[in-house]
Enzyme design. Structure first.
Site, PDB file in Angstrom:
ATOM      1  N   ARG A  31      -8.434  -3.784  -8.643  1.00 13.71           N
ATOM      2  CA  ARG A  31      -7.814  -3.734  -7.312  1.00 13.71           C
ATOM      3  C   ARG A  31      -8.620  -4.528  -6.283  1.00 13.71           C
ATOM      4  NH1 ARG A  31      -7.017   2.462  -6.172  1.00 13.71           N
ATOM      5  NH2 ARG A  31      -9.043   2.458  -7.198  1.00 13.71           N
ATOM      6  N   ASN A  57      -3.215   1.610  -8.008  1.00 14.52           N
ATOM      7  CA  ASN A  57      -3.223   2.179  -9.361  1.00 14.52           C
ATOM      8  C   ASN A  57      -2.114   3.213  -9.472  1.00 14.52           C
ATOM      9  OD1 ASN A  57      -5.449   0.792 -10.304  1.00 14.52           O
ATOM     10  ND2 ASN A  57      -6.892   2.477  -9.970  1.00 14.52           N
TER      11      ASN A  57
END
Length: 751
Positions: A17, A35
């Protein structure tokens, strides 16, 4: 323009990320990343050139620990987004994400560890998005700090700032910590660096030290100290099996052993297994570390604590799993104090909980590639990607020895960490807890449970108990078929092949003990097309622990009662054992290749009794002179299935012994003879079946001399040869084979 994407693979807990965030900001794109239970979802919006460059870089520039299986991109209308955000993980959903294995400390963290000006100087728990604990601390998914064993350590202001800064290497690194807010090292009343100093002093004094690592406790002593190594061996009740050695760096590994380029990559890579290497003659290692063994198991430090310990001690140390023989590695602090109190003189520990016990992995090199002997820390729970989809969720329960289990769905086979031998309550508990944990992590509810045919294996009983619920379909898979299927899956193939499955014990479809098998096999089925001629095992399992009994059985089968050393060594018991084999009372039939190697080891005076599985065969390989060419002949019948006369090989061994031939030459000729018999059988079977690919599997093929000779001979006759690499050739790979067989022999998805 705007694009949404779904990224699947090992993309959580590896800095994916923050990587996406940084990439998007660099290219001037808006959108978001987050996520969820499937992996990573993202959207990017901006110029067409910027979006195209972003999608190209998404895989090419991914973080070092990321393993991307698939990226799905969807074109959507622009929303006029003005910024790029990292979104919180949504609750719920079916978990399809993958969890990263634990990873060795990266170079950036090591620089901080050694920098007196850094706030993490000599901090034993330094980590970042590119390294550190993963699987062993994960309690659930999505992978966020509250679902790890770091949940109890609240971030200090400095760590919280790093965690929230997209430009920082620790942006959203879930195990991030420092001396102010993270776990603390302890030894007795000493903490931090004081605890390390005490530990180093104790090692120098020859003491046995218990050290809490990533996946459990280890026992450590100075590798050059014979009194210390001998004391550890005695206290651990580990009579002969070699210990592993941790060395400070690659240079020291090269001083002790011959290190080829593949071994170098294994030693220094992120997975850091124990690597089996040829030892140098003058290697300064205590005799009790690896008695009578030409190989050493070597590994490099893979945690900051290991680096500090090895740097301060400045010499190799034995680092072996902390357990009493035959029990699983200890990983809970209270159990460590209880079970290791009679072994360790002191405990170097810390307060970060371990959620899953995970042993060190073991690897070797063969013909330019790595071969795993034990697949555990650094590899599990990352999946083995197979060539065909699992249409239904599968649980495969594995074998009795070197147990692993396997949970599978889609194209992913989640092979477990090493569980061990299912012979006691602690190992069985590790097995059942592991299955439950994997099921939760990967959201797998088995519809099929695969198991060995042996009715007394604890793994079989577990599977059949599970099937009694009526919601799970049981599938029995013959042991040696599972071996060959595992080799096929390891190589992403489906067969058919001529499978050569050589090991110690496997329950056959005729209810005898198999172990020297030639199978015409694919993932759906097999036919037994050849095997070693069966002989009796006088005393049953006693013959496994006492190889001289197999020598008696083979000599009895050849009517040889002459004067041999093995007969004299066991003169009192010999007649009764020979009679037992002749009568068949308490003497089951076996075609086991492992038992044939045992017989020859006893004849050559290598080993009459064993202290661990496969010991006689391992030491027989160590004895053999690899420079010797030419092998003993073995008769091959014209029957269906064909049979190979192990007795012929034994007779030639005896003849050479009586002729005064050197035992290292005899051992080598025996190995060569077995390889030549395999070639002869496969050549005959190719004529009958038209199949020209051979798959080699089973624990006997951990024998590098035999494997090398066999591959040479088969390839010399034009065969294509499959061997193991990603999963062990021994019983540690059986669960993968069971899973793919079950998936290929059961019906479609139930409606």
């Amino acid at each position: 323009m705007r694009r949404e994407a779904r990224v699947e693979g090992v993309v959580q807990g590896v800095g994916f990320r923050p990587f996406v965030h940084t990439l998007a900001r660099r290219l001037g794109l808006a959108g978001h990343v987050g996520n969820d239970a499937d992996g990573v979802f993202l959207a990017v919006e901006g110029s067409s050139e910027g979006v195209a460059r972003f999608l190209d870089a998404l895989k090419a520039e991914a973080p070092p620990l990321a393993v991307i299986d698939r990226i799905e991109v969807t074109e959507v209308p622009p929303l006029g987004a003005a910024r790029f955000d990292i979104l919180p993980s949504p609750p719920g959903g079916v978990a399809n994400t993958l969890v990263s294995a634990d990873s060795a400390t990266c170079a950036d963290c090591l620089r901080e560890l050694a920098d007196p000006g850094d706030r993490r100087y000599r901090y034993p728990f330094v980590n970042c998005t590119n390294c550190g604990p993963r699987f062993t601390i994960v309690r659930g998914v999505p992978y966020d700090r509250p679902r790890t064993t770091m949940a109890g350590f609240a971030l200090c202001r400095d760590c919280a700032r790093e965690y929230a800064d997209p430009a920082d290497r620790r942006f959203h690194a879930q195990p991030v910590c420092c001396p102010a807010c993270g776990p603390r090292l302890r030894l007795g009343t000493a903490e931090g660096d004081d605890a390390l100093r005490v530990a180093v002093r104790l090692l120098g004094e020859g003491r046995v030290l218990a050290v809490k690592g990533l996946g459990g406790y280890h026992l450590a002593v100075a590798a050059a100290s014979e009194p210390a190594a001998a004391a550890l061996r005695s206290r651990k009740h580990r009579e002969d099996k070699p210990f592993a050695i941790m060395v400070p760096d690659l240079a020291v590994a090269g001083d002790l052993c011959e290190v080829d380029p593949v071994a170098e990559r294994l030693l220094t890579g992120r997975r850091r297994p124990i690597v089996l290497l040829p030892r140098r003659r003058a290697a300064p290692v205590a005799p009790s570390v690896a008695p009578g063994n030409r190989m050493l198991g070597v590994l490099l430090p893979y945690t900051p604590l290991h680096h500090l310990l090895l740097t301060d001690f400045a010499a190799p140390i034995v680092l072996t799993s902390a357990n009493v023989s035959d029990e699983p590695i200890v990983f809970r602090d209270d159990e460590a104090r209880d079970r290791l109190s009679g072994i360790a003189d002191a405990f170097l520990t810390h307060d970060r909980p371990i959620h899953v016990r995970t042993d060190d992995s073991v690897a070797r090199t063969f013909r330019g590639r790595a071969q795993l002997q034990r697949r555990s820390r650094g590899y599990a729970p990352e999946p083995v990607v197979v060539g065909q989809d699992f249409r239904r969720h599968v649980l495969a329960c594995g074998a009795e020895l070197k147990n692993t289990f396997c949970l599978a769905k889609g194209r992913h086979a989640f092979l477990s960490h090493h569980i061990g031998d299912l012979e006691n309550y602690e190992t069985l508990r590790s097995f059942t807890e592991g299955i439950e944990h994997f099921g939760r992590l990967f959201d797998i509810a088995p519809e099929i449970v695969a198991h060995d045919l042996h009715p007394e294996y604890l793994s079989t009983k577990y599977a059949l108990d599970l099937a009694e619920s009526g919601t799970v379909e049981p599938v029995g898979v013959q042991h040696h078929h599972a071996h060959i299927a595992a080799c096929l899956a390891d190589n992403a193939e489906s067969g058919p092949v001529l499978g050569v499955a050589f090991d110690g014990t496997g329950y056959g479809t005729d209810h005898t003990i198999w172990g020297g098998e030639f199978l015409l096999a694919d993932l759906a089925g097999f036919r037994r097309v050849g095997h070693l001629e069966p002989v009796r095992m006088p005393g049953g399992t006693a013959a496994v622990r006492q190889p001289w009994r197999m020598a008696a059985a083979y000599l009895g089968a050849t009517d040889d009662t002459g004067d041999l050393d093995v007969v004299r060594r066991h003169a009192r018991e010999w007649p009764a054992v020979v009679s037992m084999a002749a009568s068949g009372v308490n003497a089951p039939l076996t075609s086991s290749a492992g038992r044939l190697f045992d017989a020859v080891a006893a004849l050559l005076g290598v080993r009459d009794t064993t202290n661990y599985e496969g010991q006689a065969a391992i030491e027989l390989e160590q004895l053999a002179d690899p420079a010797v060419r030419g092998g003993y002949p073995a008769g091959i019948s014209a029957a269906d299935p064909v049979t190979v006369s192990g007795a012929d090989l034994v007779k030639s061994v005896v003849d050479d012994l009586r002729a005064g031939r050197a035992v290292d030459v005899v051992a080598a000729r025996f190995h060569n003879g077995v390889a030549e018999a395999i070639r002869g059988v496969c050549a005959r079977l190719r004529e009958a079946t038209g199949v020209g690919t051979v798959a080699l599997s089973g624990g006997v093929f951990q024998n590098v001399l035999l494997l090398d000779r066999t591959v040479d001979l088969l390839e010399g006759r034009g065969f294509r040869v499959l061997t193991h690499s990603r999963v062990p050739t021994n019983d540690g790979g059986v669960s993968l084979g069971q899973a793919v067989v079950a998936a290929n022999t059961t019906g479609p998805v139930r409606q």
